[in-house]
Design a protein around this motif. Structure first.
Motif, mmCIF file in Angstrom:
data_model
loop_
_atom_site.group_PDB
_atom_site.id
_atom_site.type_symbol
_atom_site.label_atom_id
_atom_site.label_comp_id
_atom_site.label_asym_id
_atom_site.label_seq_id
_atom_site.Cartn_x
_atom_site.Cartn_y
_atom_site.Cartn_z
ATOM 1 N N ARG A 1 8.095 -6.096 -5.060
ATOM 2 C CA ARG A 1 6.688 -5.797 -5.269
ATOM 3 C C ARG A 1 6.349 -4.382 -4.794
ATOM 4 N N ALA A 2 6.850 -4.046 -3.593
ATOM 5 C CA ALA A 2 6.560 -2.726 -3.031
ATOM 6 C C ALA A 2 7.143 -1.621 -3.905
ATOM 7 N N ALA A 3 8.358 -1.828 -4.410
ATOM 8 C CA ALA A 3 8.988 -0.824 -5.269
ATOM 9 C C ALA A 3 8.204 -0.635 -6.560
ATOM 10 N N LEU A 4 7.698 -1.715 -7.120
ATOM 11 C CA LEU A 4 6.898 -1.608 -8.341
ATOM 12 C C LEU A 4 5.577 -0.902 -8.070
ATOM 13 N N ALA A 5 4.992 -1.145 -6.898
ATOM 14 C CA ALA A 5 3.759 -0.440 -6.538
ATOM 15 C C ALA A 5 4.007 1.062 -6.430
ATOM 16 N N CYS A 6 5.176 1.458 -5.907
ATOM 17 C CA CYS A 6 5.537 2.884 -5.858
ATOM 18 C C CYS A 6 5.591 3.466 -7.261
ATOM 19 N N LEU A 7 6.122 2.698 -8.201
ATOM 20 C CA LEU A 7 6.224 3.158 -9.582
ATOM 21 C C LEU A 7 4.840 3.369 -10.182
ATOM 22 N N VAL A 8 3.926 2.431 -9.902
ATOM 23 C CA VAL A 8 2.560 2.570 -10.400
ATOM 24 C C VAL A 8 1.894 3.798 -9.780
ATOM 25 N N ALA A 9 2.085 3.987 -8.466
ATOM 26 C CA ALA A 9 1.454 5.123 -7.775
ATOM 27 C C ALA A 9 1.975 6.457 -8.297
ATOM 28 N N ARG A 10 3.230 6.488 -8.726
ATOM 29 C CA ARG A 10 3.820 7.732 -9.226
ATOM 30 C C ARG A 10 3.310 8.120 -10.608
ATOM 31 N N ARG A 11 2.643 7.195 -11.292
ATOM 32 C CA ARG A 11 2.097 7.462 -12.628
ATOM 33 C C ARG A 11 3.184 7.953 -13.583
ATOM 34 N N SER B 1 -7.371 6.556 -3.441
ATOM 35 C CA SER B 1 -7.892 5.426 -4.218
ATOM 36 C C SER B 1 -6.863 4.936 -5.232
ATOM 37 N N GLU B 2 -6.056 5.860 -5.766
ATOM 38 C CA GLU B 2 -5.043 5.481 -6.745
ATOM 39 C C GLU B 2 -3.879 4.735 -6.088
ATOM 40 N N THR B 3 -3.449 5.209 -4.917
ATOM 41 C CA THR B 3 -2.360 4.502 -4.242
ATOM 42 C C THR B 3 -2.825 3.136 -3.763
ATOM 43 N N HIS B 4 -4.093 3.042 -3.320
ATOM 44 C CA HIS B 4 -4.610 1.730 -2.900
ATOM 45 C C HIS B 4 -4.694 0.782 -4.091
ATOM 46 N N ALA B 5 -5.091 1.309 -5.246
ATOM 47 C CA ALA B 5 -5.152 0.474 -6.447
ATOM 48 C C ALA B 5 -3.766 -0.029 -6.828
ATOM 49 N N ALA B 6 -2.745 0.806 -6.657
ATOM 50 C CA ALA B 6 -1.372 0.385 -6.940
ATOM 51 C C ALA B 6 -0.954 -0.741 -5.994
ATOM 52 N N GLY C 1 -0.191 -6.736 -5.141
ATOM 53 C CA GLY C 1 -0.397 -7.726 -4.091
ATOM 54 C C GLY C 1 0.187 -7.360 -2.746
ATOM 55 N N VAL C 2 0.224 -6.062 -2.417
ATOM 56 C CA VAL C 2 0.760 -5.646 -1.115
ATOM 57 C C VAL C 2 -0.286 -4.899 -0.292
ATOM 58 N N ALA C 3 -1.530 -4.932 -0.694
ATOM 59 C CA ALA C 3 -2.553 -4.111 -0.046
ATOM 60 C C ALA C 3 -3.029 -4.685 1.280
#
Length: 221
Positions: free
Chosen positions: A144-154, A114-119, A124-126
């Motif tokens: 965008r994808a790289a920033l989503a990885c950063l969010v997912a990594r917390r 759920s956290e990775t999906h939220a990232a 905007g890559v879901a």
């Protein structure tokens, strides 16, 4: 001066050498939890080196320094586990899909699905990009994808080098919103940027990096 948060970065008279060149020559800075710090300065001034030093990727050859409570002289491996870095390269696996990349980086910190999906949704890559191999993405989509990885990594400390590069206007606004949310949740963000108006509107502090030294120029939000 009272400092409201726990110190995240504490450097004193730090020297870092690239080859035989002192890329940082006596740099000192204190960064608190929740700060959004803008690093500004000309090319070659030492901004990228300062980010990489804080990420544990560049050794400190003189001075004292700690990041997230870890000693830069002896605990660089520990630092790397707790920071997120976005440089000129996006750090993505080209033959993996966007979703695979984000889930991989989320798994390194035990993030739930759920956290990775939220990232993915936040950046905007879901939907249409999630199953696309990274090698097929445009420059802005990779960002965008790289920033989503950063969010997912917390990550507790975000170290961003020209993060708006390659993004369209909508994605830039989304990035700014994400950075404000992250800082509001307790993350600390350091941004090196030449886009001073945009990055300056985000920053709670601005420092100049000149000839390998760091000088604070503004402390008010």
């Amino acid at each position: 001066m009272d400092r409201p948060g726990a110190p995240v970065v504490e450097l004193s008279d730090v020297v870092a050498v690239l080859g035989s060149f002192p890329a940082l020559a006596g740099a000192s800075i204190h960064i608190d939890e929740g700060d959004i710090v803008l690093l500004r300065g000309p090319n070659g001034a030492g901004k990228t080196t300062l980010l990489r030093l804080c990420a544990g990727l560049v050794p400190m050859v003189r001075g004292t320094g700690a990041v997230l409570g870890f000693d830069l002289a002896t605990q660089r491996d520990e630092i790397r586990r707790h920071v997120g870095v976005l440089g000129h390269q996006n750090g993505l696996y080209l033959d993996m899909t966007v979703g695979e990349n984000i889930r991989f980086w989320g798994a390194t910190v035990g993030a739930k699905d759920s956290e990775t999906h939220a990232a993915m949704e936040r950046l905007g890559v879901a939907d249409r990009l999630v199953d696309v191999p990274v090698r097929k993405l445009s420059a802005g989509q990779k960002r965008r994808a790289a920033l989503a990885c950063l969010v997912a990594r917390r990550a507790q400390l975000w170290l961003l080098d020209e993060p708006h590069a390659g993004l369209d206007a909508i994605a830039r606004d989304e990035l700014d919103h994400t950075l404000r949310q992250a800082a509001g949740s307790g993350a600390t963000i350091v941004v090196a940027s030449h886009e001073l108006e945009r990055a300056g509107s985000l920053a709670t502090r601005t420092v100049d990096v000149v000839a390998g030294q760091v000088k604070e120029t503004r402390t008010d939000p």
